[in-house]
Scaffold this active site. Structure first.
Site, PDB file in Angstrom:
ATOM      1  N   GLU A  78       0.821  -1.217   0.000  1.00  0.00           N
ATOM      2  CA  GLU A  78       0.000   0.000   0.000  1.00  0.00           C
ATOM      3  C   GLU A  78       0.855   1.268   0.000  1.00  0.00           C
ATOM      4  OE1 GLU A  78      -2.970  -0.170  -0.545  1.00  0.00           O
ATOM      5  OE2 GLU A  78      -4.029  -1.729   0.550  1.00  0.00           O
ATOM      6  N   HIS A 160     -12.911  -1.701   3.684  1.00  0.00           N
ATOM      7  CA  HIS A 160     -11.496  -2.011   3.819  1.00  0.00           C
ATOM      8  C   HIS A 160     -10.951  -1.689   5.220  1.00  0.00           C
ATOM      9  CE1 HIS A 160      -7.200  -1.534   1.897  1.00  0.00           C
ATOM     10  NE2 HIS A 160      -7.172  -2.126   3.064  1.00  0.00           N
TER      11      HIS A 160
HETATM   12  P1  13P Z   1       0.985  -4.953   3.411  1.00  0.00           P
HETATM   13  O1  13P Z   1       1.405  -6.097   4.316  1.00  0.00           O
HETATM   14  O2  13P Z   1       1.449  -5.157   1.989  1.00  0.00           O
HETATM   15  O3  13P Z   1       1.392  -3.645   3.977  1.00  0.00           O
HETATM   16  O4  13P Z   1      -0.608  -4.986   3.299  1.00  0.00           O
HETATM   17  C1  13P Z   1      -1.407  -5.110   4.414  1.00  0.00           C
HETATM   18  C2  13P Z   1      -2.746  -4.491   4.226  1.00  0.00           C
HETATM   19  O5  13P Z   1      -3.437  -4.268   5.192  1.00  0.00           O
HETATM   20  C3  13P Z   1      -3.239  -4.137   2.891  1.00  0.00           C
HETATM   21  O6  13P Z   1      -4.399  -3.364   2.970  1.00  0.00           O
END
Ligand code: 13P
Length: 263
Positions: A78, A160
């Site tokens: 992200e 989300h």
């Molecule tokens: P990352 O482990 O790639 O940071 O992703 C975790 C997440 O919560 C994606 O929304």
């Protein structure tokens, strides 16, 4: 001169806090800190943020490209979302993304946090809008979040989670904690029959106190066109001042939720 190792340790500490407080499950969530105009430290992708050590932390440039990462670690998927916040908000030095239970439930139900129910939440956050859904790791989320960045220090991400940002790592984390507590109180008070909202006059006094304290960051008290025009603030407008359709939708959804709960 920033002590990078110290900041990496602080990121690990905040990672533990968000994990231990149940704000993230499994490998979810990500954290970043700006250390210079073109250097940022961030959590790696795909690891539990509750069990990181400083060696896990990656360094990227303002485009999210790797400057340094230990073998086996890549920056958060992200990172584009974080970089968009830094680009559009020069006052921000840290970004936290998590999936706290209550805040994420509101983000999934499509209900922004717009009810003025306790002074601290009104002063710290004002109201919290929901950025439109975007596929994680794509430009869709940064694009959806962008329009709220000049007005708020925290947003919900539809279906989300939540995003908060501030002038320091601790303050960005505190925004996330305040946001989750606000969401939890709002939920619980709805279960108990519905919150008694603060009046417009009470909200205006709190906004005035925020202005007098000179609190940093963006807040509806400073930007709400209604507040600027001397009218009641944007609480209740769904984060888009004067957009009646939005507040009607919120009222309808709230009514449906309460009906489902048998209230
Ligand atoms: P990352 O482990 O790639 O940071 O992703 C975790 C997440 O919560 C994606 O929304």
């Amino acid at each position: 001169m920033v002590n990078e190792y110290e900041i990496k340790k602080q990121i690990c500490d905040i990672g533990k806090r968000i994990y231990n407080k149940g704000m993230v499950a499994s490998n979810d969530g990500n954290i970043s800190v700006k250390i210079s105009e073109n250097e940022f430290l961030c959590t790696p992708t795909g690891v539990s943020k509750g069990f990181m050590t400083p060696e896990y932390i990656c360094k990227v440039d303002r485009d999210g490209k790797v400057i340094q990462a230990n073998p086996g670690f890549k920056p958060s998927s992200e990172i584009k979302m974080h970089m968009r916040v830094y680009r559009e908000r020069p006052d921000v030095n840290s970004v936290v993304h998590a999936h706290p239970l209550y805040a994420t439930s509101f983000a999934i139900a499509g209900i922004p946090l717009t009810e003025p129910i306790m002074p601290e939440a009104v002063i710290a956050l004002g109201c919290v809008p929901i950025a439109e859904y975007g596929t994680p790791s794509t430009e869709e989320i940064p694009d959806a979040v962008a329009k709220y960045l000049q007005h708020y220090d925290a947003v919900l991400l539809a279906n989300h989670g939540a995003l908060s940002f501030s002038d320091s790592l601790l303050n960005a984390y505190h925004k996330m904690e305040s946001l989750e507590f606000y969401a939890q109180l709002l939920y619980q008070s709805k279960v108990l029959g519905g919150p008694k909202q603060l009046t417009d006059a009470q909200v205006q006094r709190l906004y005035e106190i925020r202005r007098q304290f000179g609190l940093k960051g963006k807040h509806p008290a400073d930007i709400c066109p209604n507040a600027k025009a001397g009218k009641p603030s944007c609480h209740g407008c769904g984060g888009s001042c004067g957009d009646k359709a939005d507040s009607d939708t919120v009222a309808m959804i709230t009514k449906l939720v309460l009906e489902q709960l048998g209230k």
